[in-house]
Design a protein around this motif. Structure first.
Motif, mmCIF file in Angstrom:
data_model
loop_
_atom_site.group_PDB
_atom_site.id
_atom_site.type_symbol
_atom_site.label_atom_id
_atom_site.label_comp_id
_atom_site.label_asym_id
_atom_site.label_seq_id
_atom_site.Cartn_x
_atom_site.Cartn_y
_atom_site.Cartn_z
ATOM 1 N N ILE A 159 77.529 62.311 12.766
ATOM 2 C CA ILE A 159 77.663 63.708 12.342
ATOM 3 C C ILE A 159 76.292 64.295 12.042
ATOM 4 N N GLU A 160 75.438 63.539 11.362
ATOM 5 C CA GLU A 160 74.091 64.035 11.093
ATOM 6 C C GLU A 160 73.323 64.247 12.395
ATOM 7 N N ALA A 161 73.487 63.333 13.348
ATOM 8 C CA ALA A 161 72.794 63.472 14.631
ATOM 9 C C ALA A 161 73.221 64.747 15.352
ATOM 10 N N LEU A 162 74.521 65.053 15.333
ATOM 11 C CA LEU A 162 75.003 66.257 16.004
ATOM 12 C C LEU A 162 74.553 67.516 15.275
ATOM 13 N N CYS A 163 74.550 67.486 13.945
ATOM 14 C CA CYS A 163 74.108 68.660 13.183
ATOM 15 C C CYS A 163 72.611 68.902 13.368
ATOM 16 N N ARG A 164 71.838 67.841 13.522
ATOM 17 C CA ARG A 164 70.411 68.009 13.783
ATOM 18 C C ARG A 164 70.166 68.592 15.167
ATOM 19 N N THR A 165 71.009 68.181 16.122
ATOM 20 C CA THR A 165 70.823 68.615 17.503
ATOM 21 C C THR A 165 71.274 70.055 17.703
ATOM 22 N N ARG A 166 72.488 70.352 17.228
ATOM 23 C CA ARG A 166 73.090 71.678 17.284
ATOM 24 C C ARG A 166 73.433 72.101 18.712
ATOM 25 N N GLU A 167 72.528 71.956 19.669
ATOM 26 C CA GLU A 167 72.807 72.332 21.055
ATOM 27 C C GLU A 167 73.449 71.135 21.768
ATOM 28 N N PHE A 168 74.775 71.042 21.691
ATOM 29 C CA PHE A 168 75.463 69.933 22.338
ATOM 30 C C PHE A 168 76.860 70.363 22.749
#
Length: 308
Positions: A204-213
């Protein structure tokens, strides 16, 4: 056999169209276990009337970590809610809906899930018995559909591969984004494990850091690159849903024309909410759909299921 569960992430602004989805599910969809609506906590009272023996309303907080919290409604941009944390930049509701699909799939007590966005409306009967565990489920794959001149899709392609620890493929690349999408629990768990191994933080942290996914690109490319996951899926070039992704608002006659172009195995349509097509117009056309469409042919439905 383990029946399929339905997942719909939604929020208050989509209440009217989500209500129409639920009505159409109750009328046309069979052989499923539960229909879960995943909603922001503040919208629970709005969706409570849609709850039933087979439809469960679940607050987003049930699946989100304590460090990720919604901003107050008074702090909004374009009437959209944001979530904040000390670990990442704020993320908006569209990202949270993607996270909720993944979290619910790995948490809820079923092996197979059919993901239905709020703007899907069924107009023909759809039996999910064929997709129960351990049967294979369809994986939408549109070969060569992502090209370098598509800024958003090309970024999603790159971030999907980085998050999964894979080299980015050349363009054109396949697209896995569509409507009426099926996910497998074990495959989804493998996907989040890969994300955590590649990034070194929680998925979840990885996706929130990425945002563009894109959650669908993540899932699709995981299946493509994992032989065990591939064995649980059968690739299909389209789903049984007519999709309208454009901006212009559809008139009643234009929407009727869209339905007349339905293939004999199509069971639903989706009109993007940003088109501004009134739900009242969609309701009128749905009420007249039997007269607009040729009858659904059982051999056609069986033929589609057999391909999976």
């Amino acid at each position: 056999m383990n029946p399929v569960a339905l997942l719909t992430p939604t929020y208050g602004r989509d209440l009217e169209i989500c209500t129409l989805l639920c009505e159409s599910v109750d009328r046309h969809v069979t052989s499923f276990s539960r229909h879960y609506l995943l909603v922001p906590d503040c919208d629970l009272p709005l969706f409570a009337p849609l709850a039933s023996e087979r439809r469960i309303i679940i607050p987003a907080s049930s699946f989100l970590p304590d460090w990720l919290r919604p901003l107050p409604r008074m702090i909004q941009r374009k009437r959209r809610q944001f979530w904040w944390s000390l670990r990442t930049k704020p993320v908006h509701g569209w990202h949270i809906q993607q996270v909720l699909k993944i979290a619910a799939t790995i948490s809820l007590p079923y092996e197979r899930f059919c993901i239905l966005d709020s703007d899907i409306v069924f107009f023909r009967d759809f039996d999910l018995a064929r997709f129960e565990y351990p049967n294979r489920i369809p994986l939408l794959k549109m070969q060569g559909a992502v090209t370098a001149d598509q800024p958003r899709h090309s970024r999603w392609l790159e971030t999907s591969h980085r998050l999964l620890g894979l080299p980015t493929p050349p363009f054109p690349a396949p697209d896995f984004i569509g409507h009426i999408i099926f996910w497998d629990k074990l495959t989804t768990r493998t996907m989040v494990d890969r994300i955590e191994a590649a990034t070194g933080v929680s998925w979840i942290e990885a996706l929130c850091r990425t945002r563009e996914f894109s959650e669908y690109l993540l899932y699709g490319f995981l299946v493509e690159n994992d032989p065990d996951a591939a064995q649980r899926h059968s690739v299909v070039p389209k789903t049984q849903c007519i999709s309208y992704w454009d901006d212009p608002t559809l008139s009643k006659d234009e929407l009727k024309g869209l339905l007349r172009r339905a293939d004999k195995d199509d069971v639903a349509f989706s009109i993007a909410s940003f088109s501004g097509t009134p739900v009242a117009t969609i309701r009128e056309v749905v009420a007249e759909s039997d007269a607009i469409l040729a009858p659904s042919l059982a051999p056609a439905a069986a033929e589609f299921a057999a391909s999976c």
